[in-house]
Design an enzyme around this catalytic site. Structure first.
Site, PDB file in Angstrom:
ATOM      1  CG  ASP A 251     -72.891 -27.773   4.902  1.00 52.02           C
ATOM      2  OD1 ASP A 251     -72.084 -28.372   4.159  1.00 52.02           O
ATOM      3  OD2 ASP A 251     -74.078 -27.568   4.566  1.00 52.02           O
TER       4      ASP A 251
ATOM      5  CB  CYS B 239     -70.214 -30.745   4.502  1.00 52.40           C
ATOM      6  SG  CYS B 239     -69.815 -30.519   2.764  1.00 52.40           S
TER       7      CYS B 239
ATOM      8  CB  CYS C  38     -75.733 -33.633  -0.710  1.00 56.10           C
ATOM      9  SG  CYS C  38     -75.621 -31.831  -0.550  1.00 56.10           S
ATOM     10  CB  THR C  39     -75.898 -32.176   4.933  1.00 55.47           C
ATOM     11  OG1 THR C  39     -75.024 -31.157   4.415  1.00 55.47           O
ATOM     12  CG2 THR C  39     -75.072 -33.281   5.565  1.00 55.47           C
ATOM     13  CG  HIS C  40     -77.345 -28.186   0.892  1.00 58.20           C
ATOM     14  ND1 HIS C  40     -76.092 -28.324   1.443  1.00 58.20           N
ATOM     15  CD2 HIS C  40     -77.541 -26.847   0.731  1.00 58.20           C
ATOM     16  CE1 HIS C  40     -75.546 -27.124   1.599  1.00 58.20           C
ATOM     17  NE2 HIS C  40     -76.408 -26.208   1.178  1.00 58.20           N
TER      18      HIS C  40
HETATM   19  N1  DGL Z   1     -73.899 -29.863   2.149  1.00 55.94           N
HETATM   20  C1  DGL Z   1     -72.860 -30.340   1.368  1.00 55.94           C
HETATM   21  C2  DGL Z   1     -72.718 -31.839   1.295  1.00 55.94           C
HETATM   22  O1  DGL Z   1     -73.208 -32.539   2.139  1.00 55.94           O
HETATM   23  C3  DGL Z   1     -72.312 -29.598   0.194  1.00 55.94           C
HETATM   24  C4  DGL Z   1     -73.144 -28.860  -0.766  1.00 55.94           C
HETATM   25  C5  DGL Z   1     -72.247 -28.005  -1.661  1.00 55.94           C
HETATM   26  O2  DGL Z   1     -71.627 -27.080  -1.115  1.00 55.94           O
HETATM   27  O3  DGL Z   1     -72.152 -28.291  -2.842  1.00 55.94           O
HETATM   28  O4  DGL Z   1     -72.072 -32.354   0.424  1.00 55.94           O
END
Ligand code: DGL
Length: 276
Positions: free
Chosen positions: A12, A76, A191-193
């Site tokens: 990620d 991600c 988004c995994t965040h």
């Molecule tokens: N964790 C990411 C996702 O799932 C990306 C976050 C980023 O780098 O903008 O899209």
């Protein structure tokens, strides 16, 4: 104990992949995991498609040679919706599991028929996201809501920094739609965040919704693709490698809490310099 078994490689741009990593670790205790953090290029959501596609292809051609992973988990959405098919085609000897917006389960579960997808601008734009909606939306109306800030806020929040509630409200509010007496009842966290911000999302939501995120389902998918593991490698530490080569104390402590020791990748320093 040194463990030379082929690892499961997580990937990620930052902390987001930890949402899947923690679920996978629980149901797959014996495998060796490594986690590659392309923090030099964070946030992926603001990259132009072609440049990010090239970077992912270059990075993976080196990472696969170096680690020869049993399975690659692209943890991600921004990277998966852009480049998963191409990575699979370019490296057919390797298995990839991607992370794409949970459109199908959202359409199946929604009662009101109003569903929103909250994601980076990159994921919102991708043809892959639009095809998933075309294929699985059924009777539901999907609203795509892009955010340029939430992944950055999640990185700060998890490192113990203060979060401006106005930003959270402004970013999530467009997801809440009222139409003909019906209300959005599902928001897909694409988004995994974002699962790390769920307490704040719930706090500032104008009405209760289901926040759908696929990390447990992806962990089960990873588990199903791995051959049974004979050796107990539980005593080995998992390692997170940071492409930037710069790891501060808060980051070390955070990854340590997920069972990951932090390290840099000296032979990838050419990827640490970004020309935007
Ligand atoms: N964790 C990411 C996702 O799932 C990306 C976050 C980023 O780098 O903008 O899209």
């Amino acid at each position: 104990m040194i463990n030379n078994s082929r690892p499961v490689l997580f990937f990620d741009s930052g902390i987001g992949g930890l949402t899947i990593f923690r679920e996978a670790r629980i149901i797959i205790p014996k495998r060796r995991f490594i986690y590659i953090v392309d923090d030099a290029a964070f946030p992926y959501g603001l990259w132009k498609g072609e440049a990010l596609r090239q970077r992912l292809s270059d990075l993976f051609s080196r990472l696969l040679k170096k680690y020869n992973p049993l399975l690659c988990v692209i943890a991600c959405n921004t990277a998966s919706t852009l480049a998963l098919d191409e990575l699979r085609a370019a490296f057919p000897d390797y298995n990839f599991v991607g992370t794409v917006p949970a459109i199908k389960p959202a359409a199946e579960r929604s009662r009101s028929g109003l569903v929103s997808v909250l994601a980076t601008f990159g994921t919102i734009r991708r043809a892959c996201t639009h095809s998933l909606i075309a294929a699985h939306a059924g009777r539901c109306l999907f609203s795509l809501v892009g955010s340029g800030k939430l992944s950055i806020v999640a990185e700060a929040y998890l490192r113990g920094e203060a979060v401006d509630s106005k930003i959270i409200c402004a970013e999530i509010l467009p997801c809440f739609i009222e139409q003909n007496g019906k209300y959005t009842d599902i928001i897909v966290l694409a988004c995994t965040h974002y699962p790390f911000l769920i307490t704040l999302f719930r706090k500032f939501a104008p009405w209760p919704v289901d926040w759908l995120e696929p990390s447990a389902a992806i962990a089960h998918r990873i588990h199903s693709l791995l051959p049974p593991c004979e050796n107990d490698s539980g005593s080995d530490e998992d390692i997170a490698f940071f492409i930037s080569g710069q790891i501060d104390c808060a980051t070390r402590r955070l990854f340590h809490a997920f069972g990951l020791k932090c390290n840099s990748l000296p032979d990838f320093l050419d990827f640490a310099r970004i020309n935007t």
